[in-house]
Design an enzyme around this catalytic site. Structure first.
Site, PDB file in Angstrom:
ATOM      1  CD  GLU A  27      -1.045   0.679   3.634  1.00 17.29           C
ATOM      2  OE1 GLU A  27      -1.507   1.809   3.421  1.00 17.29           O
ATOM      3  OE2 GLU A  27      -1.168   0.093   4.722  1.00 17.29           O
ATOM      4  CE  LYS A 162       0.500   2.668  14.849  1.00 15.90           C
ATOM      5  NZ  LYS A 162      -0.150   2.542  13.532  1.00 15.90           N
TER       6      LYS A 162
HETATM    7  N1  PSU Z   1      -2.226   1.735  10.774  1.00 19.28           N
HETATM    8  C1  PSU Z   1      -0.906   1.978  10.822  1.00 19.28           C
HETATM    9  N2  PSU Z   1      -0.309   2.684   9.821  1.00 19.28           N
HETATM   10  C2  PSU Z   1      -1.020   3.139   8.758  1.00 19.28           C
HETATM   11  C3  PSU Z   1      -2.432   2.858   8.710  1.00 19.28           C
HETATM   12  C4  PSU Z   1      -2.977   2.156   9.728  1.00 19.28           C
HETATM   13  O1  PSU Z   1      -0.250   1.584  11.761  1.00 19.28           O
HETATM   14  O2  PSU Z   1      -0.449   3.785   7.870  1.00 19.28           O
HETATM   15  C5  PSU Z   1      -3.217   3.310   7.535  1.00 19.28           C
HETATM   16  C6  PSU Z   1      -3.500   2.115   6.620  1.00 19.28           C
HETATM   17  O3  PSU Z   1      -3.425   2.559   5.273  1.00 19.28           O
HETATM   18  C7  PSU Z   1      -4.922   1.732   6.978  1.00 19.28           C
HETATM   19  C8  PSU Z   1      -5.515   3.095   7.267  1.00 19.28           C
HETATM   20  O4  PSU Z   1      -5.609   1.088   5.941  1.00 19.28           O
HETATM   21  O5  PSU Z   1      -4.492   3.785   7.966  1.00 19.28           O
HETATM   22  C9  PSU Z   1      -6.787   3.012   8.072  1.00 19.28           C
HETATM   23  O6  PSU Z   1      -7.307   4.287   8.196  1.00 19.28           O
HETATM   24  P1  PSU Z   1      -8.791   4.523   8.730  1.00 19.28           P
HETATM   25  O7  PSU Z   1      -8.786   4.071  10.157  1.00 19.28           O
HETATM   26  O8  PSU Z   1      -9.019   5.985   8.565  1.00 19.28           O
HETATM   27  O9  PSU Z   1      -9.692   3.689   7.870  1.00 19.28           O
END
Ligand code: PSU
Ligand code: MN
Length: 303
Positions: A27, A162
């Site tokens: 990604e 996390k």
């Molecule tokens: N968790 C991490 N690093 C990241 C992300 C999540 O430790 O970079 C990014 C990933 O691309 C994940 C996105 O798909 O955040 C999820 O965001 P949201 O909770 O806004 O859907």
């Protein structure tokens, strides 16, 4: 570049897919929003190298000028990682607007897994998955990553989620959506910077071959994805006390600034990186490289 309806596959990726050779999707949100400029390009290149060293073709995914690109060229990778790239974070719901309006952006787990699946790439490595946020009962903040895993048959290799998220609720939503969660040499769901979260997993695998067997079998019964949870390498795990302190500070910072929605993870990551003097960056890099290596081994077994 091979147009494939609305997809633009790098020649090397298209050739590998046509020949049934292993391909691993990567990604771009982790590059543009998860790591600082300078560091991100180095990590992006090393991730691709890890996949190549393991015998597969890397396909880093992003949307550039309205084109979903699967397998960025060297120049495109530099563009995504540039300090002035200023790319938005595109989840699955943002793909239509970005493509329709000719915009550029970085893809999250949700959009990367969807694009990968549409192109026939079954294996995807990332760092952390999005999940259910701690106060989701009030905010309804549940990452689209979970909804996508419910619908696309992609194997996602990650290091858990996390501890800023509600891990128990995240695991419940994965269960509701029929997404098997496999611990790689662990019986506990990992918590990104930490190897364990205290949440037990129903299944564990010891080798890439076992993970591949599970994925192949799962595909016969369900259209959902599979999550392979690979704990951060022991030598790179963060000190628990430092982690807990940074997390508490980070959550306070989010409250003070009223940060919500898609900004939560990037702001929190930034706090970890600056307040830990780069320790969390090293951890982040180590775990994502380890996930790329494991994803490659599974992709090779599947191919
Ligand atoms: N968790 C991490 N690093 C990241 C992300 C999540 O430790 O970079 C990014 C990933 O691309 C994940 C996105 O798909 O955040 C999820 O965001 P949201 O909770 O806004 O859907
Ligand atoms: Mn969200």
């Amino acid at each position: 570049m091979t147009p494939h309806s609305q997809l633009f596959l790098h020649e090397e990726v298209a050739a590998a897919l046509a020949d049934g050779e292993p391909v691993v999707a990567l990604e771009s949100t982790i590059l543009s929003h998860g790591l600082p400029p300078g560091r991100n390009l180095d990590v992006a290149r090393r991730l691709e190298q890890v996949v190549r060293d393991g015998g597969a073709v890397p396909a880093t995914i992003a949307v550039l000028d309205g084109r979903p690109v699967l397998g960025l060229s060297a120049a495109e990778l530099e563009r995504v990682c540039a300090p002035d790239a200023n790319l938005g974070k595109l989840s699955l719901r943002d793909l239509g607007p970005a493509v329709g309006l000719g915009r550029s952006g970085a893809t999250t787990v949700a959009s990367t897994a969807s694009l990968a699946a549409a192109a026939g790439i079954g294996v995807f490595a990332t760092g952390g998955l999005g999940g259910v946020h701690l106060n989701a009962s009030q905010t309804w903040d549940v990452s689209a990553d979970l909804g996508v895993l419910a619908k696309v048959p992609t194997l996602v290799v990650c290091s858990g989620v996390k501890s800023v998220l509600d891990i128990a609720a995240t695991l419940e939503v994965l269960e509701t959506n029929s997404v098997p969660v496999l611990g790689y040499r662990t019986s506990e769901f990992p918590a990104f910077y930490l190897r364990s979260s205290g949440h037990e997993l129903p299944w564990r695998v010891e080798h890439a071959k076992e993970a591949a067997a599970v994925v192949a079998a799962h595909r016969a019964y369900a259209g959902s994805g599979v999550l392979l949870a690979n704990p951060i390498p022991e030598e790179s795990e963060m000190d628990k006390e430092l982690h807990d302190r940074l997390l508490a500070e980070g959550l306070e910072l989010l409250r003070e600034r009223g940060v919500h929605g898609a900004e939560v993870t990037p702001v929190l990551l930034e706090h970890f990186h600056t307040a830990s003097g780069g320790v969390s960056l090293d951890a982040n890099e180590a775990l994502v490289l380890s996930n790329a290596k494991l994803a490659t081994a599974v992709a090779v077994e599947l191919a």
